[in-house]
Enzyme design. Structure first.
Site, PDB file in Angstrom:
ATOM      1  N   GLU A  44       0.908  -1.151  -0.163  1.00 23.55           N
ATOM      2  CA  GLU A  44       0.023   0.054   0.028  1.00 23.55           C
ATOM      3  C   GLU A  44       1.026   1.280   0.016  1.00 23.55           C
ATOM      4  O   GLU A  44       0.503   2.112  -0.667  1.00 23.55           O
ATOM      5  CB  GLU A  44      -1.164  -0.108   1.335  1.00 23.55           C
ATOM      6  CG  GLU A  44      -2.010  -0.934   1.138  1.00 23.55           C
ATOM      7  CD  GLU A  44      -2.670  -1.121  -0.151  1.00 23.55           C
ATOM      8  OE1 GLU A  44      -2.972  -2.171  -0.575  1.00 23.55           O
ATOM      9  OE2 GLU A  44      -2.868  -0.220  -0.710  1.00 23.55           O
ATOM     10  N   HIS A  93      -4.730  -6.563 -11.289  1.00 28.37           N
ATOM     11  CA  HIS A  93      -4.471  -7.512 -10.329  1.00 28.37           C
ATOM     12  C   HIS A  93      -4.223  -8.530 -10.979  1.00 28.37           C
ATOM     13  O   HIS A  93      -3.710  -9.859 -10.490  1.00 28.37           O
ATOM     14  CB  HIS A  93      -5.347  -7.543  -9.274  1.00 28.37           C
ATOM     15  CG  HIS A  93      -5.335  -6.514  -8.425  1.00 28.37           C
ATOM     16  ND1 HIS A  93      -6.280  -5.363  -8.552  1.00 28.37           N
ATOM     17  CD2 HIS A  93      -4.629  -5.989  -7.381  1.00 28.37           C
ATOM     18  CE1 HIS A  93      -6.447  -4.427  -7.603  1.00 28.37           C
ATOM     19  NE2 HIS A  93      -5.318  -4.687  -6.843  1.00 28.37           N
TER      20      HIS A  93
HETATM   21  O1  LIG Z   1      -3.409  -5.799  -4.500  1.00 33.04           O
HETATM   22  C1  LIG Z   1      -4.046  -5.040  -3.377  1.00 33.04           C
HETATM   23  N1  LIG Z   1      -4.683  -3.811  -3.724  1.00 33.04           N
HETATM   24  O2  LIG Z   1      -4.086  -3.042  -4.828  1.00 33.04           O
HETATM   25  C2  LIG Z   1      -4.589  -5.794  -2.204  1.00 33.04           C
HETATM   26  C3  LIG Z   1      -5.612  -6.510  -2.479  1.00 33.04           C
HETATM   27  C4  LIG Z   1      -5.714  -7.276  -1.038  1.00 33.04           C
HETATM   28  C5  LIG Z   1      -4.496  -7.005  -0.305  1.00 33.04           C
HETATM   29  C6  LIG Z   1      -4.833  -5.578   0.208  1.00 33.04           C
HETATM   30  C7  LIG Z   1      -4.462  -4.602  -1.131  1.00 33.04           C
HETATM   31  C8  LIG Z   1      -3.448  -6.624  -1.507  1.00 33.04           C
HETATM   32 ZN   LIG Z   2      -2.476  -2.507  -4.956  1.00 35.99          ZN
END
Ligand SMILES: O=C(NO)[C@]12CC[C@H](CC1)C2
Ligand SMILES: [Zn+2]
Length: 308
Positions: free
Chosen positions: A149, A232
């Site tokens: 994140e 993703h």
């Molecule tokens: O890939 C992700 N966000 O772009 C995630 C999805 C589930 C986890 C927390 C955030 C990884």
């Molecule tokens: Zn992400």
């Protein structure tokens, strides 16, 4: 009475004990980490709040004795602790002072919404759901998720890769790659919070993207409009390239330095997979000189996933 920078003891999402940097003021302890002050000159650098299962207001997380061991405190303890580790990695290894390069405060909010199976950077802060207890448990309980994140924030302040199609898959992949450098014990993403009832699985695998339905080669690229053009899904291809490279040269750290140099110097919002190959090759030359053995290893790593 003075404000004191102190060290507390916290219990994380997995029930593990860890030291956390907290602040004591007005006879109360706060999840505010002031230890990076010498780099930011901006007061506390890492502040962790509680949405209390709402979605609009977040509240201070406080404690009376600096022992943060209640069940509701666990998500905050880990969001705070892992944000500090990600700050330290970017500052100490990559010489970047917070996500903006200028000591910006890192704000995290936990207990976002109810049974929320996600976490996200909203342009200003990190936000973590508790999960529904089946697909996920509290998502800040995973170092690689927190690093993922916060790296979205770094990407946004550097190349600012448009979050769709190939540039979006790169945006996702750079977050996974930097997360795998920091959370370096495996090549999995989200394993510590994904399906708490099932051991050994994960959200994504960088060594074997196909394990979780991702392509690992350009000839398996998924053309779709869902998930912003499969950001993703198609991230599996550059993820595999990063894995190929880091393992070929035997260093996640060197690979991470090259990836960071690429995102912060050579990539732009519209960079595609082929552009990422060029950017990482340019970064390798900039950091390690032309003719470096890393250069050929990187050419092979990208060619092996069909990106030329
Ligand atoms: O890939 C992700 N966000 O772009 C995630 C999805 C589930 C986890 C927390 C955030 C990884
Ligand atoms: Zn992400």
């Amino acid at each position: 009475n003075a404000i004191e920078y102190v060290v507390g003891t916290g219990t994380g999402v997995a029930g593990d004990t860890k030291s956390i940097n907290t602040t004591y003021k007005n006879s109360t302890y706060y999840l505010e980490d002031q230890t990076k002050y010498m780099y930011t000159q901006k007061g506390s650098t890492i502040d962790t709040y509680n949405f209390n299962n709402g979605t609009s207001s977040q509240y201070y997380m406080t404690d009376t004795d600096n022992v943060w061991n209640t069940t509701t405190q666990r998500a905050g303890v880990d969001a705070h602790y892992y944000a500090g580790k990600v700050y330290d990695y970017y500052k100490n290894t990559l010489n970047r002072n917070s996500f903006d390069g200028n000591g910006a405060k890192i704000i995290s909010g936990v207990h976002y919404s109810t049974n929320y199976n996600n976490a996200f950077w909203n342009g200003s802060q990190m936000t973590y759901g508790d999960g529904d207890g089946v697909q996920f448990r509290a998502l800040s309980g995973s170092y690689d998720v927190v690093a993922h994140e916060l790296t979205h924030a770094v990407t946004e302040r550097t190349a600012n890769l448009t979050y769709s199609y190939q540039s979006g898959a790169l945006n996702e992949s750079w977050s996974d790659a930097m997360a795998s450098v920091m959370d370096s014990g495996d090549w999995l993403i989200g394993e510590d919070v994904y399906t708490p009832g099932t051991a050994g699985d994960a959200l994504r695998s960088m060594s074997n993207p196909a394990l979780y339905g991702q392509p690992a080669h350009m000839n398996q690229y998924v053309n779709t409009s869902s998930d912003n053009g499969g950001v993703h899904t198609n991230s599996g291809i550059p993820n595999k390239a990063f894995y190929n490279f880091a393992t070929a040269i035997g260093s996640r750290d060197v690979a991470g330095k090259i990836w960071y140099k690429a995102i912060s110097t050579y990539m732009t919002s519209s960079t595609n997979f082929s552009g990422a190959r060029s950017a990482t090759l340019q970064a390798t030359t900039a950091l390690y000189g032309s003719g470096s053995s890393y250069y050929t290893a990187l050419q092979n790593a990208w060619s092996a996933v069909g990106v030329n």
